[in-house]
Design an enzyme around this catalytic site. Structure first.
Site, short mmCIF file in Angstrom:
data_model
loop_
_atom_site.label_atom_id
_atom_site.label_comp_id
_atom_site.label_asym_id
_atom_site.label_seq_id
_atom_site.Cartn_x
_atom_site.Cartn_y
_atom_site.Cartn_z
N CYS A 1 0.82 -1.22 0.00
CA CYS A 1 0.00 0.00 0.00
C CYS A 1 0.86 1.26 0.00
O CYS A 1 0.38 2.34 -0.37
CB CYS A 1 -0.96 0.01 1.18
SG CYS A 1 -0.17 0.05 2.79
N ASN A 2 2.11 1.15 0.39
CA ASN A 2 2.95 2.34 0.47
C ASN A 2 4.12 2.36 -0.51
O ASN A 2 4.92 3.28 -0.47
CB ASN A 2 3.49 2.50 1.90
CG ASN A 2 2.48 3.17 2.80
OD1 ASN A 2 1.77 4.08 2.37
ND2 ASN A 2 2.37 2.71 4.03
N ARG A 3 4.22 1.34 -1.38
CA ARG A 3 5.36 1.34 -2.30
C ARG A 3 5.12 0.38 -3.46
O ARG A 3 4.38 -0.60 -3.36
CB ARG A 3 6.64 0.93 -1.57
CG ARG A 3 6.73 -0.52 -1.16
CD ARG A 3 8.02 -0.82 -0.38
NE ARG A 3 8.01 -0.16 0.91
CZ ARG A 3 8.85 0.85 1.22
NH1 ARG A 3 9.74 1.27 0.33
NH2 ARG A 3 8.79 1.42 2.40
N SER B 1 -7.52 -5.86 8.55
CA SER B 1 -8.79 -5.76 9.28
C SER B 1 -8.69 -6.42 10.64
O SER B 1 -9.24 -5.93 11.63
CB SER B 1 -9.92 -6.40 8.46
OG SER B 1 -10.13 -5.68 7.26
N GLN C 1 4.74 -5.94 9.16
CA GLN C 1 4.04 -6.61 8.06
C GLN C 1 4.88 -6.67 6.79
O GLN C 1 4.74 -7.59 5.98
CB GLN C 1 2.73 -5.87 7.77
CG GLN C 1 1.71 -6.70 7.02
CD GLN C 1 0.37 -5.99 6.92
OE1 GLN C 1 0.15 -4.95 7.52
NE2 GLN C 1 -0.53 -6.55 6.13
N SER D 1 9.70 2.04 6.11
CA SER D 1 8.25 2.06 6.14
C SER D 1 7.71 3.39 6.65
O SER D 1 8.41 4.12 7.36
CB SER D 1 7.73 0.93 7.05
OG SER D 1 8.07 -0.33 6.52
N GLY E 1 -9.26 -9.14 5.94
CA GLY E 1 -7.89 -9.64 5.82
C GLY E 1 -7.06 -9.31 7.05
O GLY E 1 -7.59 -8.98 8.12
N GLN F 1 5.62 -9.40 3.39
CA GLN F 1 5.40 -8.96 2.00
C GLN F 1 6.65 -9.18 1.16
O GLN F 1 6.56 -9.56 -0.01
CB GLN F 1 4.97 -7.49 2.00
CG GLN F 1 3.58 -7.28 2.60
CD GLN F 1 3.28 -5.83 2.94
OE1 GLN F 1 4.18 -5.05 3.26
NE2 GLN F 1 2.02 -5.46 2.88
#
EC number: 1.2.1.70
Length: 428
Positions: free
Chosen positions: A50-52, A194, A116, A109, A191, A120
């Protein structure tokens, strides 16, 4: 061969650009196939979160390889390369290697020390191997990076109580409302993010939580993780009815297009009804046009930076400890990398000397007669092999130990000349 990484992150691009370059897992195979079809890309791995989005390549022609990745990104995002380039970063060899280590360790991050990202990176490694993008060099790099990430988490305290994107979103909600316990909360998606949302909401006192998900079973499994918490389960088809009855909504689904927009909200919200939306998905689940509604406040991942900044200073010293570990892992990779360049010369030299040994041994045994040869062949074989190994040992050790690239290449050229090694044979 050189390693390079081309990408963008929360540091270089806003969410509206990042979402155009998000590569969901089902599209990874075709993206890797497209990238490896370029003439100057030998290996490739795609890290998309989501950030990269980061694309790691191995290339014999760095400039051409980077140009091919940039071309791919422009075509994939449908953005002109001229406007996309301002959001991209490009790192070469040592810098690319260190960046990979820092990413795996959570030091790059949005949330410093976030855990997390290691999973990934591990998944990126798995998919890269599965779809034939990752071969010898990137395989070693990712393995070293995963080792570095694990060491940072076990040998420093940076991962202790590390906030995630989910916990930062809950913290932001806690800052915006006085009493979470009095709020009805809806979570779209079931997921891992959540699950973390529920965990942090419960810790902050939230008691009225509903989970909506396309798969009912997954939502039920999530609710079971919190047996002491009454959690309502709804199908995604009931989304608007549940939202109309909520004060706070968190969205964390894998949808590639917005599932909430102004038109949908206008149909279900009362004229003066207030609502807060916290969208931690990339691509975004909530359309930016909801900001036009008077009593609706919408926040996305880029709005979490203020929350994250509060805990950054206390974690900065821990990050300095982690950097020392990463230096060790980068050096370990570099030693392997340097030895890789010498493999062909060493292999060629050993093959040539071994061929000479076998030929001379065969001549000697034939002159000694079959009876003597049969009786003593094993001993003579071991003797000649031992002599060869001892003669080759020092040159090989010295060649591998050369840290300066140019000095190492001069040594290899000298060996090739002195022993008349076939340069083409080395690289065949």
């Amino acid at each position: 061969m050189n390693i390079a990484v081309v990408g963008l992150s929360h540091k270089t691009a806003p969410v509206e650009i990042r979402e155009k370059l998000s590569i969901p897992e089902p599209q990874t195979e075709s993206a890797i196939a497209q990238l490896t079809s370029f003439p100057h890309i030998d290996e490739v791995a795609i890290l998309s979160t989501c950030n990269r989005l980061e694309i790691y390549i191995v290339t014999g022609e760095t400039e051409h390889g980077i140009r091919e990745v940039t071309q791919f990104l422009g075509e994939y995002s449908k953005l002109p390369v001229t406007s996309l380039r301002q959001h991209l970063f490009m790192l070469l060899h040592e810098d690319a290697v260190m960046h990979m280590m820092r990413v795996a360790a959570g030091l790059d991050s949005l949330v410093l020390g976030e855990g997390q990202i290691l999973a990934q990176v591990k998944n990126t490694h798995k998919l890269g191997q599965q779809y034939n993008g990752i071969k010898t060099i990137l395989n070693r790099l990712f393995k070293q990076a995963l080792t570095a990430g694990k060491r940072v988490r076990t040998e420093t305290s940076i991962g202790t109580g590390a906030v995630s994107i989910s916990s930062a979103a809950v913290e932001l909600a806690h800052m915006k409302v006085e009493n979470l316990a009095a709020c009805r909360v809806a979570i779209l998606g079931a997921g891992k993010m959540s699950r973390l949302l529920v965990q942090h909401l419960v810790s902050k006192g939230a008691g009225q939580i509903s989970i909506l998900n396309r798969s009912n079973q997954r939502a039920v499994e999530l609710a079971k993780l919190f047996p002491d918490q009454p959690i309502e389960i709804h199908p995604l088809s009931e989304m608007m009815a549940v939202i109309a009855n909520s004060h706070l909504v968190f969205t964390s689904t894998s949808a590639t297009d917005p599932i909430l927009d102004r038109a949908k909200l206008e149909m279900v919200l009362e004229p003066n009804q207030s609502l807060m939306l916290f969208d931690i998905s990339v691509p975004r689940n909530v359309h930016s046009d909801v900001n036009g509604l008077e009593n609706v406040q919408a926040f996305n991942v880029d709005d979490l930076k203020a929350v994250v900044a509060q805990n950054y200073e206390s974690r900065r010293k821990m990050a300095q400890e982690a950097e020392k570990i990463l230096d060790e892992e980068v050096e370990a990779f570099d030693i392997w990398w340097r030895s890789l360049e010498t493999v062909s010369t060493i292999s060629c030299l050993r093959n040539k000397v071994e061929t000479i040994r076998e030929q001379e041994l065969e001549k000697a045994l034939s002159r000694l007669g079959s009876e003597f040869a049969e009786k003593h062949q094993e001993v003579i074989e071991a003797l000649t092999r031992g002599i060869v190994n001892k003669i080759l040992h020092d040159p090989m050790v010295q060649l591998r130990a050369q840290q300066d690239v140019e000095a190492r290449r001069r040594c290899m050229q000298t060996l090739q000349m002195l022993f008349n090694l076939d340069a083409e044979e080395q690289f065949s």
